[in-house]
Write a protein that holds these residues in place. Structure first.
Motif: not given
Ligand SMILES: [Fe+2]
Length: 374
Positions: A201, A203, A342
């Protein structure tokens, strides 16, 4: 840098010829607006003093000519008494209309990622545990090229994360704090604080300005599993454009909301998972199925979204697209959160990490100083 060889004024433009036999034509008012004489431009602050909106946009300069050697174009404007010089180096930057440039970035999958180019050693980047200018340049070169870097032999303290962040800009304050340190912790409201698998994903999908860089330093590891997972979101984009163009188009068009509810806030933002720059190139990947807010589109677009999202997520979770590595204490990941997804495999045991975010504009400032983008 080419020199100017001739100047010719038309009713609407100044036509210039360069000693590499190219030509360029600048609109007259563009030249007035871009004058950098001491009245029109503040050389200390690099800010425009010229009041563009108040000027006569049909004004015509007098006596445009080159100085000796063609280093400057010189002309006099009716609203200015003194001649104004335009350095040839300045004009050449804008000789073409599209002046933006970005140094090449290497797309990769699990097979093609050049592992040896990823790794940097703390001692080579720092002096007295401060990141040197040369160290920062090496670090941003690696991040720009591959999307992330692995720093080795890093002192396992938050001060190390702080030193890297401050070499780039400053530590970003978020709902998680600035510098953070965490272990598996069921008390927090975010999925990052559990030992469960975390699928790839980005952030900050709930932020209008998602973090530019993220740092993750392994401080302690006495566990099984917990591999860090990195995926090149730009490579997934390219693959989808080639193999699943309708899905890629859906991800370029459909704005997807992200949210963070907890710890006293209700954050929300939305944008398409594939966001493009003004140059038409992919600029930002936004994808976090955990943080996606409930949303509803018309049935056709909802179906397009689910189909495209499945294609994307399937690629992101394909081991062939991933770099996987169990971080040892003293290893730090620094990655471009606008490009790299990540994740982390499930683990059992003790794993302590420290990290922080740096804003995108500060990372881009570092790229400019390193000559990697305009
Ligand atoms: Fe994350």
């Amino acid at each position: 840098m080419p020199q100017l060889t001739s100047v010719h004024q038309t009713a609407s433009h100044i036509d210039l010829t360069w000693d590499d036999n190219t030509r360029s034509a600048f609109p007259l008012f563009w030249l007035r607006d871009h004058a950098q004489d001491d009245v029109s431009w503040d050389h200390r602050s690099h800010q425009r003093e010229f009041f563009t909106a108040s000027a006569d946009q049909s004004m015509v300069p007098e006596h445009p000519h080159l100085d000796d050697g063609g280093d400057n174009l010189i002309m006099t404007w009716p609203d200015q008494g003194a001649p104004i010089a335009y350095p040839s180096s300045f004009l050449y930057q804008f000789a073409r209309i599209d002046v933006r440039h970005t140094a090449p970035q290497r797309r990769w999958d699990g097979q093609s990622l050049p592992e040896d180019e990823l790794h940097l050693n703390w001692d080579e980047l720092t002096s007295d545990d401060h990141v040197t200018a040369d160290g920062r340049s090496r670090l941003v070169n690696t991040i720009h090229h591959l999307g992330f870097a692995v720093l080795n032999n890093v002192p396992t303290a938050m001060a190390s994360v702080d030193a890297v962040a401050k070499s780039m800009g400053y530590v970003r304050e978020t709902i998680f704090g600035g510098l953070w340190q965490f272990a598996a912790n069921e008390g927090m409201d975010d999925s990052a604080y559990t030992p469960k698998e975390l699928r790839p994903h980005t952030d900050g999908t709930y932020s209008h300005d998602a973090p530019g860089l993220q740092m993750l330093l392994c401080c302690a590891y006495d566990a099984e599993g917990g591999d860090s997972i990195m995926v090149d979101g730009f490579a997934i984009h390219d693959k989808m454009r080639a193999d699943h163009p309708e899905d890629a188009q859906a991800l370029a068009e459909i704005a997807v909301p992200g949210q963070y509810i907890g710890d006293g806030v209700m954050l929300r933002a939305e944008r398409p998972p594939f966001r493009y720059g003004h140059d038409g190139e992919i600029a930002q990947i936004t994808f976090n199925n955990y943080d996606r807010a409930p949303f509803r589109l018309n049935d056709a677009d909802m179906a397009r979204f689910y189909k495209a999202s499945k294609t994307f997520d399937t690629l992101a979770n394909d081991p062939a697209m991933q770099w996987r590595h169990i971080l040892n204490p003293g290893q730090m990941l620094v990655f471009d959160n606008w490009r790299i997804l990540h994740g982390r495999a499930a683990f059992r045991g003790q794993r302590e990490m420290a990290g922080c975010y740096v804003n995108r504009e500060d990372y881009e400032s570092c790229l400019r100083k390193a000559g990697l983008r305009s």
